[in-house]
Write a protein that holds these residues in place. Structure first.
Motif, PDB file in Angstrom:
ATOM      1  N   ASN A  13       0.813  -1.217   0.000  1.00 57.73           N
ATOM      2  CA  ASN A  13       0.000   0.000   0.000  1.00 57.73           C
ATOM      3  C   ASN A  13       0.846   1.267   0.000  1.00 57.73           C
ATOM      4  OD1 ASN A  13      -2.320  -1.504  -0.116  1.00 57.73           O
ATOM      5  ND2 ASN A  13      -2.710  -1.427   2.073  1.00 57.73           N
ATOM      6  N   SER A  14       2.013   1.230   0.626  1.00 61.82           N
ATOM      7  CA  SER A  14       2.856   2.433   0.612  1.00 61.82           C
ATOM      8  C   SER A  14       3.483   2.636  -0.765  1.00 61.82           C
ATOM      9  CB  SER A  14       3.928   2.376   1.703  1.00 61.82           C
ATOM     10  OG  SER A  14       4.817   1.304   1.492  1.00 61.82           O
ATOM     11  N   LEU A  15       3.892   1.563  -1.428  1.00 62.91           N
ATOM     12  CA  LEU A  15       4.418   1.707  -2.786  1.00 62.91           C
ATOM     13  C   LEU A  15       3.342   2.209  -3.748  1.00 62.91           C
ATOM     14  CD1 LEU A  15       6.653  -1.489  -3.000  1.00 62.91           C
ATOM     15  CD2 LEU A  15       7.435   0.890  -2.925  1.00 62.91           C
ATOM     16  N   THR A  16       2.144   1.676  -3.605  1.00 63.44           N
ATOM     17  CA  THR A  16       1.035   2.117  -4.456  1.00 63.44           C
ATOM     18  C   THR A  16       0.697   3.587  -4.198  1.00 63.44           C
ATOM     19  OG1 THR A  16       0.086  -0.107  -4.499  1.00 63.44           O
ATOM     20  CG2 THR A  16      -1.384   1.719  -5.053  1.00 63.44           C
ATOM     21  N   ALA A  17       0.489   3.931  -2.942  1.00 65.85           N
ATOM     22  CA  ALA A  17       0.119   5.309  -2.603  1.00 65.85           C
ATOM     23  C   ALA A  17       1.230   6.279  -2.998  1.00 65.85           C
ATOM     24  CB  ALA A  17      -0.184   5.423  -1.107  1.00 65.85           C
ATOM     25  N   ASP A  65      -3.756  -7.359   3.240  1.00 67.09           N
ATOM     26  CA  ASP A  65      -4.767  -6.791   4.136  1.00 67.09           C
ATOM     27  C   ASP A  65      -5.862  -7.811   4.443  1.00 67.09           C
ATOM     28  OD1 ASP A  65      -4.079  -4.185   4.982  1.00 67.09           O
ATOM     29  OD2 ASP A  65      -4.664  -3.334   3.049  1.00 67.09           O
ATOM     30  N   VAL A  66      -6.336  -8.489   3.423  1.00 70.13           N
ATOM     31  CA  VAL A  66      -7.399  -9.484   3.622  1.00 70.13           C
ATOM     32  C   VAL A  66      -6.876 -10.641   4.474  1.00 70.13           C
ATOM     33  CG1 VAL A  66      -8.875 -11.173   2.450  1.00 70.13           C
ATOM     34  CG2 VAL A  66      -8.675  -8.836   1.547  1.00 70.13           C
ATOM     35  N   LEU A  80      -9.888  -2.527  10.235  1.00 70.37           N
ATOM     36  CA  LEU A  80      -9.245  -1.434   9.481  1.00 70.37           C
ATOM     37  C   LEU A  80      -8.554  -1.964   8.233  1.00 70.37           C
ATOM     38  CD1 LEU A  80      -7.784   0.741  12.368  1.00 70.37           C
ATOM     39  CD2 LEU A  80      -9.743   1.260  10.905  1.00 70.37           C
ATOM     40  N   CYS A  81      -7.905  -3.118   8.346  1.00 71.61           N
ATOM     41  CA  CYS A  81      -7.231  -3.686   7.177  1.00 71.61           C
ATOM     42  C   CYS A  81      -8.236  -4.170   6.131  1.00 71.61           C
ATOM     43  CB  CYS A  81      -6.281  -4.801   7.599  1.00 71.61           C
ATOM     44  SG  CYS A  81      -4.817  -4.148   8.419  1.00 71.61           S
ATOM     45  N   GLY A  82      -9.384  -4.657   6.579  1.00 71.09           N
ATOM     46  CA  GLY A  82     -10.436  -5.012   5.633  1.00 71.09           C
ATOM     47  C   GLY A  82     -10.944  -3.796   4.870  1.00 71.09           C
ATOM     48  N   ILE A  83     -11.094  -2.697   5.572  1.00 74.55           N
ATOM     49  CA  ILE A  83     -11.515  -1.450   4.914  1.00 74.55           C
ATOM     50  C   ILE A  83     -10.405  -0.961   3.976  1.00 74.55           C
ATOM     51  CG2 ILE A  83     -12.213   0.952   5.275  1.00 74.55           C
ATOM     52  CD1 ILE A  83     -13.366   0.005   8.014  1.00 74.55           C
ATOM     53  N   ALA A  84      -9.147  -1.109   4.402  1.00 74.85           N
ATOM     54  CA  ALA A  84      -8.015  -0.719   3.547  1.00 74.85           C
ATOM     55  C   ALA A  84      -8.030  -1.523   2.248  1.00 74.85           C
ATOM     56  CB  ALA A  84      -6.696  -0.916   4.288  1.00 74.85           C
ATOM     57  N   ALA A  85      -8.294  -2.821   2.346  1.00 79.93           N
ATOM     58  CA  ALA A  85      -8.370  -3.654   1.141  1.00 79.93           C
ATOM     59  C   ALA A  85      -9.481  -3.167   0.216  1.00 79.93           C
ATOM     60  CB  ALA A  85      -8.589  -5.117   1.522  1.00 79.93           C
ATOM     61  N   THR A  86     -10.600  -2.760   0.802  1.00 84.47           N
ATOM     62  CA  THR A  86     -11.713  -2.233   0.012  1.00 84.47           C
ATOM     63  C   THR A  86     -11.309  -0.941  -0.701  1.00 84.47           C
ATOM     64  OG1 THR A  86     -13.292  -3.218   1.539  1.00 84.47           O
ATOM     65  CG2 THR A  86     -14.120  -1.463   0.122  1.00 84.47           C
ATOM     66  N   MET A  87     -10.583  -0.078  -0.002  1.00 89.24           N
ATOM     67  CA  MET A  87     -10.124   1.168  -0.630  1.00 89.24           C
ATOM     68  C   MET A  87      -9.151   0.876  -1.781  1.00 89.24           C
ATOM     69  SD  MET A  87     -11.909   3.412   0.833  1.00 89.24           S
ATOM     70  CE  MET A  87     -11.204   4.842   0.020  1.00 89.24           C
ATOM     71  N   GLN A  88      -8.278  -0.091  -1.589  1.00 87.65           N
ATOM     72  CA  GLN A  88      -7.357  -0.465  -2.661  1.00 87.65           C
ATOM     73  C   GLN A  88      -8.120  -1.076  -3.835  1.00 87.65           C
ATOM     74  OE1 GLN A  88      -4.668   0.676  -3.332  1.00 87.65           O
ATOM     75  NE2 GLN A  88      -2.959  -0.081  -2.134  1.00 87.65           N
ATOM     76  N   LEU A 139      -4.136   6.279  -0.732  1.00 91.26           N
ATOM     77  CA  LEU A 139      -3.668   6.973   0.475  1.00 91.26           C
ATOM     78  C   LEU A 139      -4.542   6.637   1.680  1.00 91.26           C
ATOM     79  CD1 LEU A 139      -2.729  10.430  -1.043  1.00 91.26           C
ATOM     80  CD2 LEU A 139      -1.170   8.835   0.084  1.00 91.26           C
ATOM     81  N   CYS A 140      -5.837   6.543   1.477  1.00 86.94           N
ATOM     82  CA  CYS A 140      -6.735   6.137   2.570  1.00 86.94           C
ATOM     83  C   CYS A 140      -6.383   4.736   3.050  1.00 86.94           C
ATOM     84  CB  CYS A 140      -8.184   6.183   2.114  1.00 86.94           C
ATOM     85  SG  CYS A 140      -8.852   7.848   1.962  1.00 86.94           S
ATOM     86  N   ALA A 141      -6.112   3.827   2.125  1.00 88.98           N
ATOM     87  CA  ALA A 141      -5.734   2.459   2.508  1.00 88.98           C
ATOM     88  C   ALA A 141      -4.465   2.474   3.347  1.00 88.98           C
ATOM     89  CB  ALA A 141      -5.541   1.597   1.262  1.00 88.98           C
ATOM     90  N   LEU A 142      -3.502   3.266   2.935  1.00 83.67           N
ATOM     91  CA  LEU A 142      -2.246   3.341   3.693  1.00 83.67           C
ATOM     92  C   LEU A 142      -2.479   3.915   5.088  1.00 83.67           C
ATOM     93  CD1 LEU A 142       0.796   3.044   3.910  1.00 83.67           C
ATOM     94  CD2 LEU A 142       1.015   5.272   2.765  1.00 83.67           C
ATOM     95  N   VAL A 143      -3.254   4.967   5.188  1.00 83.52           N
ATOM     96  CA  VAL A 143      -3.551   5.559   6.500  1.00 83.52           C
ATOM     97  C   VAL A 143      -4.243   4.535   7.401  1.00 83.52           C
ATOM     98  CG1 VAL A 143      -4.953   7.306   7.689  1.00 83.52           C
ATOM     99  CG2 VAL A 143      -3.553   7.955   5.717  1.00 83.52           C
TER     100      VAL A 143
END
Length: 153
Positions: A13-17, A65-66, A80-88, A139-143
């Motif tokens: 997620n940090s590389l992507t963001a 994340d999943v 939070l990681c499930g929501i991060a996966a959804t954002m990605q 960025l939301c996923a990373l946060v």
């Protein structure tokens, strides 16, 4: 096993963001400022090396994340990681339905002989808009991943 997945999610997620943020704040404005032929050439040069890298980073973040969500004993961090996966996944959806279509069209052009109707079809503003959307999702996923780490400390 869960302790392996969160660092991998942070990496992906940090590389992507980071990649999408750099494009959002520097490359996309540059392309808008350039004449059309140069903008197409720059787009082709900058997009080609990113095409194999970004999907791998996005996939690493989503899968990790999943996996973390379903293996951790930290309930809140898992959510939070499930929501991060959804954002990605939203970033992936925007990439596939909006940006990749434009990238492929621009890649097919000869920047020295743009179509006569290029001015009417110029996709730079649309591409920039959708890149902002996917960058903000990433960025939301990373946060969310960072907050998950904070909850576990």
């Amino acid at each position: 096993m869960a302790e392996l997945f969160l660092p991998l999610a942070l990496l992906g997620n940090s590389l992507t963001a980071g990649g999408l943020l750099v494009v959002m704040v520097s490359s996309a404005p540059l392309r808008l400022a350039l004449p059309a032929d140069r903008a197409v050439q720059v787009h082709q040069l900058l997009t080609k090396p990113m095409e194999p890298l970004m999907p791998l980073c996005m996939a690493l973040g989503i899968v990790s994340d999943v996996a973390f969500q379903f293996t951790t004993e930290h309930h809140a961090a898992g959510i939070l990681c499930g929501i991060a996966a959804t954002m990605q996944l939203k970033a992936v959806l925007v990439s596939l339905t909006k940006n990749v279509r434009i990238n492929r069209w621009l890649a097919s052009l000869d920047h020295t002989k743009l179509p006569s109707d290029f001015a009417e079809r110029d996709p730079r503003a649309e591409w920039r808009k959708w890149n902002k959307v996917r960058a903000l999702c990433a960025l939301c996923a990373l946060v969310l991943n960072v907050v998950a780490v904070g909850l576990m400390i």
